[in-house]
Design an enzyme around this catalytic site. Structure first.
Site, short mmCIF file in Angstrom:
data_model
loop_
_atom_site.label_atom_id
_atom_site.label_comp_id
_atom_site.label_asym_id
_atom_site.label_seq_id
_atom_site.Cartn_x
_atom_site.Cartn_y
_atom_site.Cartn_z
CG HIS A 131 5.86 6.57 3.11
ND1 HIS A 131 5.12 6.93 4.22
CD2 HIS A 131 5.19 5.55 2.54
CE1 HIS A 131 4.06 6.15 4.31
NE2 HIS A 131 4.07 5.30 3.29
CB SER A 170 0.81 5.10 2.95
OG SER A 170 1.42 4.45 4.00
CG ASP A 220 5.57 9.78 6.10
OD1 ASP A 220 5.98 10.04 4.96
OD2 ASP A 220 5.08 8.68 6.42
#
Length: 280
Positions: free
Chosen positions: A94, A228, A124
């Site tokens: 993402h 992230s 992911d």
């Protein structure tokens, strides 16, 4: 850049912590199958925290990068983990999804353009390649199956664009299942099928597809937008997770002490699939 999630089986609002085979043995992704037998990033210490926080941070920071992206919907910032000295880097899917331009910033301040080698949206995980890079310090990958609740961990990344930030905490829980939900800007999210979300969460997201991360590591180490794709490491500086999501109070604010990471054992498998077959 922000996408949101639902914690399966619990009433909690979450947000992604991003701002923005055979050949497996020959791929050069560091880390063995047993963390007790894998090298430590901090020499001569165990995985349970014999090293000081400062020692672990110093050992790990050169192996974590800031990932800056430009997409049609805007700019974003995430983090990445160096896997090989040639600039092969692991991050979250993402973080780079929909990006037209990707730039990596290293711990010494250097920057380099990067290309996306492939993504595994189901887990992911994405792999990018920093162009013209050499002599980088790869992270040491540990074994997430050896984790226990209460183990000390550090989260290393670029929260809110603050490169090389380190936060400390413990493994709060293991085996969590979290469901990623939509993008409200910058990450090129896939848009919202919300049928699997708890009723109180439906109507809040705009994505058409969602990703369930199984067996996630829960930690109270502070994770914020921009973390992230960064490293969650144990007391020996081995990467045992890829930071991916945070719980929020529902207003999209920062960390409230509940963060989640993809187990490195799962991330390693995804990386090997990407390097072998490309996007999945």
């Amino acid at each position: 850049m922000r996408r949101k999630l639902a914690l399966l089986g619990a009433a909690a609002a979450l947000a992604l912590g991003a701002g923005g085979v055979g050949a497996a043995v020959t791929l050069g992704v560091t880390g063995g199958s047993d963390s007790s037998g894998s090298p430590a990033a901090v020499a001569g210490v165990s995985t349970k925290g014999d090293a000081t926080t400062a020692q672990v941070a110093k050992a790990v920071q050169p192996s974590v990068v800031s990932v800056q992206t430009v997409a049609t919907s805007g700019e974003g910032t995430g983090s990445g983990i160096i896997l090989r000295a040639d600039g092969t880097i692991m991050t979250n899917a993402h973080v780079v999804s929909g990006a037209r331009q990707v730039t990596v910033k290293f711990s010494d301040g250097r920057t380099a353009p990067a290309k996306i080698l492939g993504v595994d949206r189901q887990h992911d995980i994405a792999v990018i390649q920093a162009q013209g890079a050499s002599g980088l310090r790869p992270a040491v990958l540990g074994n997430s199956s050896k984790l226990a609740v209460g183990d000390p961990v550090l989260a290393v990344g670029s929260p809110l664009g603050l490169d090389g930030s380190v936060t400390s905490g413990i493994v709060s829980a293991l085996g969590r299942s979290i469901q990623e939900g939509g993008g409200d800007g910058g990450d090129g999210g896939d848009g919202g099928d919300q049928q699997d979300l708890p009723p109180f969460m439906q109507g809040r997201f705009t994505q058409q597809q969602s990703t369930v991360i199984k067996n996630a590591i829960q930690t109270d180490a502070a994770i914020n937008p921009g973390n992230s794709g960064g490293a969650l490491v144990n007391g020996a500086g081995q990467v045992i997770g890829v930071n991916t999501a945070i719980a929020t109070s529902g207003d999209g604010s920062g960390s409230i002490g509940v963060g989640f990471a993809i187990p490195v054992n799962d991330a390693r498998k995804a990386v090997n699939r990407i390097l072998t077959t490309g996007s999945i």
